[in-house]
Scaffold this motif. Structure first.
Motif: not given
Ligand code: SF4
Length: 258
Positions: A131-136, A138-146, A173-181
């Protein structure tokens, strides 16, 4: 109460000012909801009120229906700006999520190479390497942190398995910046208890976690539709603007949706 159960595996396109033309990809069953959270604000309703009887679509069904829809859209000269994994629950719960990401990227490249691939996820499956590798990819890896308050998470997001927010932060953190919170802010009460996460008690530690995670962007939003729980209130424009400005002040782009 009018919560939404989306068609599966493809829905829309939905036109939005912010995203443009968004074609939805729903990896959950067409007649109910499957999620590892049970958020009190979920637009699909509570899990227990929408137990599905149908299975999740197969990898082959997703690819076939998406290809048919994209061929249709090409014929009409109306190409999508974004292919968005969303719908009736958590897309990464699908056992073939990673392979489906590859199919969708291939079809995107073939039919609408300018379109972005976006995934909206609640972050509960990012410990799975595939799942981590697949999300790396995609263009917009949008992950929830409420929030990072465990009591609040149990009250509002209601994970249905053990959820350790510190572990989740490490994995983000392991996405090394390739994510949107993506973070929901709201006010009001649920079961006689406050669910307001707009005060500094919540915002300051959340901001500290954002700093550590260092995402490419933060999206904050509030309740927009009817919610399954009664008593929830929107965060105000002013509250959202203030939180947004605090994120921007630590050097991370942030958008607020009201
Ligand atoms: S994570 Fe998303 S789909 Fe799941 S319950 Fe929460 S809002 Fe609904």
């Amino acid at each position: 109460m009018s919560t939404i159960i989306y068609p599966s595996p493809i829905f829309g396109p939905v036109h939005s000012r912010r995203l443009g033309i968004s074609l939805g990809i729903n990896l959950l069953p067409a007649d109910g909801k499957v999620c590892s959270f049970n958020c009190i604000y979920c637009e699909c309703g509570f899990n227990e009120d929408h137990r599905p009887t149908l299975p999740m679509p197969t990898r082959q069904q997703v690819a076939q229906k998406l290809e048919e829809k994209l061929q249709d859209m090409v014929a009409q000269g109306q190409l999508p700006d974004v292919l968005t994994f969303a719908g009736n629950g958590e897309p990464t719960c699908h056992p073939h999520f990673a392979e489906i990401i590859d199919d969708v990227i291939r079809l995107r490249n073939q039919y609408c190479p300018q379109a972005k691939v976006s995934v909206l996820s609640n972050s509960t499956m990012i410990h799975r390497q595939e799942v981590h590798d697949a999300l790396m990819r995609v263009d917009n890896n949008i992950l929830k942190l409420d929030t990072i308050n465990p009591v609040y998470i149990n009250k509002v997001d209601q994970p249905n398995a053990a959820y350790d927010v510190n572990l989740i932060i490490e994995r983000l953190k392991a996405f090394n910046g390739h994510l949107i919170i993506q973070t929901m802010f709201m006010r009001g009460e649920y079961n006689g208890e406050s669910v307001d996460n707009t005060s500094d008690d919540y915002v300051a530690p959340w901001l500290e976690a954002i700093k550590q995670i260092a995402p490419q962007q933060v999206m904050i939003y509030t309740i927009d539709r009817e919610t399954p729980a009664q008593g929830l209130l929107k965060a105000t424009h002013e509250q959202l603007d203030q939180i947004r400005d605090r994120v921007i002040a630590i050097g991370i782009p942030c958008t607020a949706s009201y």
